[in-house]
Design a protein around this motif. Structure first.
Motif, short mmCIF file in Angstrom:
data_model
loop_
_atom_site.label_atom_id
_atom_site.label_comp_id
_atom_site.label_asym_id
_atom_site.label_seq_id
_atom_site.Cartn_x
_atom_site.Cartn_y
_atom_site.Cartn_z
N MET A 89 0.84 -1.20 0.00
CA MET A 89 0.00 0.00 0.00
C MET A 89 0.88 1.25 0.00
O MET A 89 0.51 2.26 -0.61
CB MET A 89 -0.94 -0.01 1.21
CG MET A 89 -2.08 -1.02 1.07
SD MET A 89 -3.15 -0.72 -0.37
CE MET A 89 -4.35 0.38 0.34
N GLU A 90 2.02 1.21 0.64
CA GLU A 90 2.93 2.36 0.62
C GLU A 90 3.46 2.60 -0.79
O GLU A 90 3.59 3.74 -1.24
CB GLU A 90 4.07 2.17 1.61
CG GLU A 90 4.91 3.41 1.80
CD GLU A 90 4.11 4.66 2.15
OE1 GLU A 90 4.41 5.75 1.57
OE2 GLU A 90 3.18 4.61 2.98
N ASP A 91 3.75 1.51 -1.52
CA ASP A 91 4.17 1.61 -2.91
C ASP A 91 3.04 2.21 -3.76
O ASP A 91 3.27 3.08 -4.61
CB ASP A 91 4.55 0.23 -3.43
CG ASP A 91 5.17 0.24 -4.82
OD1 ASP A 91 5.66 1.29 -5.26
OD2 ASP A 91 5.16 -0.83 -5.48
N ALA A 92 1.80 1.78 -3.50
CA ALA A 92 0.65 2.33 -4.22
C ALA A 92 0.50 3.82 -3.94
O ALA A 92 0.26 4.62 -4.86
CB ALA A 92 -0.62 1.59 -3.82
N ARG A 93 0.67 4.20 -2.68
CA ARG A 93 0.58 5.62 -2.30
C ARG A 93 1.64 6.45 -3.03
O ARG A 93 1.34 7.50 -3.61
CB ARG A 93 0.72 5.76 -0.79
CG ARG A 93 0.70 7.18 -0.28
CD ARG A 93 0.91 7.20 1.24
NE ARG A 93 1.06 8.54 1.72
CZ ARG A 93 0.06 9.39 1.92
NH1 ARG A 93 -1.18 9.02 1.66
NH2 ARG A 93 0.28 10.61 2.37
N ALA A 94 2.87 5.97 -3.01
CA ALA A 94 3.97 6.70 -3.67
C ALA A 94 3.71 6.81 -5.17
O ALA A 94 3.96 7.85 -5.78
CB ALA A 94 5.29 5.99 -3.40
N ARG A 95 3.18 5.74 -5.76
CA ARG A 95 2.91 5.74 -7.20
C ARG A 95 1.85 6.78 -7.55
O ARG A 95 2.00 7.55 -8.49
CB ARG A 95 2.45 4.35 -7.66
CG ARG A 95 2.16 4.31 -9.15
CD ARG A 95 2.11 2.92 -9.66
NE ARG A 95 3.32 2.21 -9.29
CZ ARG A 95 3.50 0.91 -9.47
NH1 ARG A 95 2.57 0.19 -10.04
NH2 ARG A 95 4.61 0.33 -9.10
N LEU A 96 0.76 6.82 -6.79
CA LEU A 96 -0.31 7.78 -7.07
C LEU A 96 0.18 9.20 -6.90
O LEU A 96 -0.15 10.08 -7.70
CB LEU A 96 -1.51 7.50 -6.18
CG LEU A 96 -2.25 6.19 -6.49
CD1 LEU A 96 -3.32 5.93 -5.44
CD2 LEU A 96 -2.86 6.21 -7.88
N LEU A 142 -7.06 5.40 -0.87
CA LEU A 142 -6.52 4.07 -0.64
C LEU A 142 -7.26 3.36 0.50
O LEU A 142 -7.49 2.15 0.43
CB LEU A 142 -5.02 4.13 -0.36
CG LEU A 142 -4.16 4.49 -1.58
CD1 LEU A 142 -2.72 4.73 -1.16
CD2 LEU A 142 -4.25 3.40 -2.64
N ALA A 143 -7.63 4.11 1.53
CA ALA A 143 -8.38 3.50 2.64
C ALA A 143 -9.73 2.99 2.15
O ALA A 143 -10.18 1.90 2.54
CB ALA A 143 -8.56 4.51 3.77
N ALA A 144 -10.38 3.76 1.29
CA ALA A 144 -11.70 3.36 0.78
C ALA A 144 -11.59 2.24 -0.27
O ALA A 144 -12.40 1.31 -0.28
CB ALA A 144 -12.42 4.56 0.17
#
Length: 196
Positions: A89-96, A142-144
């Motif tokens: 999820m941290e990778d997803a956050r950084a990507r977005l 991301l939380a949703a």
């Protein structure tokens, strides 16, 4: 017909089109294949997607005899870099946050194989432009959206909450979801796999 994919989205697209098929995932090590292909600079993103789709379809096709096997793959490219699915999820956050306010391309390949060999291949490219996203919005998104974002190269699913990330989308909807459906159906008709 056999779908050489564990993707629920690809399965739903084929089911929605009224096709009858079974599923059998390839046992190839996709991460190792991506590394072997070389994701930085030397291979075009569309070629990476097609090589991976071909490998999966041909692998399953060699195991199931004369059945027609559909394989697919999608890679995301932005600023000269090719991305696979996020690892966390941290990778997803950084990507977005990295894609915020920028355009990127989704390269989506689909292959039909029989007898262990490809008989047809097609790759489509879509360009998606994200609106400017605040870190707070990305966190709420991301939380949703939850862990489902981990199954997408862009950490989004435009068929649900992910649509709120974008200001502009250019390209085929089905290809963005992971399967260029209209060219695939045309190819299956030409191969007499489905009725025309």
């Amino acid at each position: 017909m056999v779908l050489a994919s564990a993707s629920a989205t690809r399965r739903k697209l084929l089911e929605g089109a009224g096709l009858t098929f079974s599923t059998k995932g390839s046992e190839l090590d996709e991460a190792a294949m991506r590394t072997a292909i070389g994701l930085e600079g030397t291979v075009e993103p569309s070629d990476v997607a097609e090589v991976l789709a071909r490998a999966k379809a041909e692998d399953v096709s060699a195991q199931v005899g004369d059945a027609f096997v559909i394989g697919g793959d999608q890679v995301m490219a932005a600023d000269g870099k090719i991305y696979g699915k996020p690892h966390s999820m941290e990778d997803a956050r950084a990507r977005l946050l990295d894609l915020s306010g920028k355009s990127h391309q989704l390269h989506t390949a689909v292959v039909v194989a029989t007898g262990g060999a490809t008989v047809w291949a097609h790759t489509d490219v879509a360009t998606l432009t994200m609106r400017r996203l605040s870190p707070e919005f990305v966190g709420r998104y991301l939380a949703a959206a939850g862990q489902g974002v981990m199954g997408s190269v862009g950490a989004y699913q435009i068929e649900s909450l992910g649509i709120q990330l974008f200001e502009k989308i250019e390209g085929d909807f089905f290809s963005i979801l992971g399967l260029p459906l209209l060219p695939l159906l045309d190819a299956l008709r030409r191969e007499a796999v489905i009725e025309g």
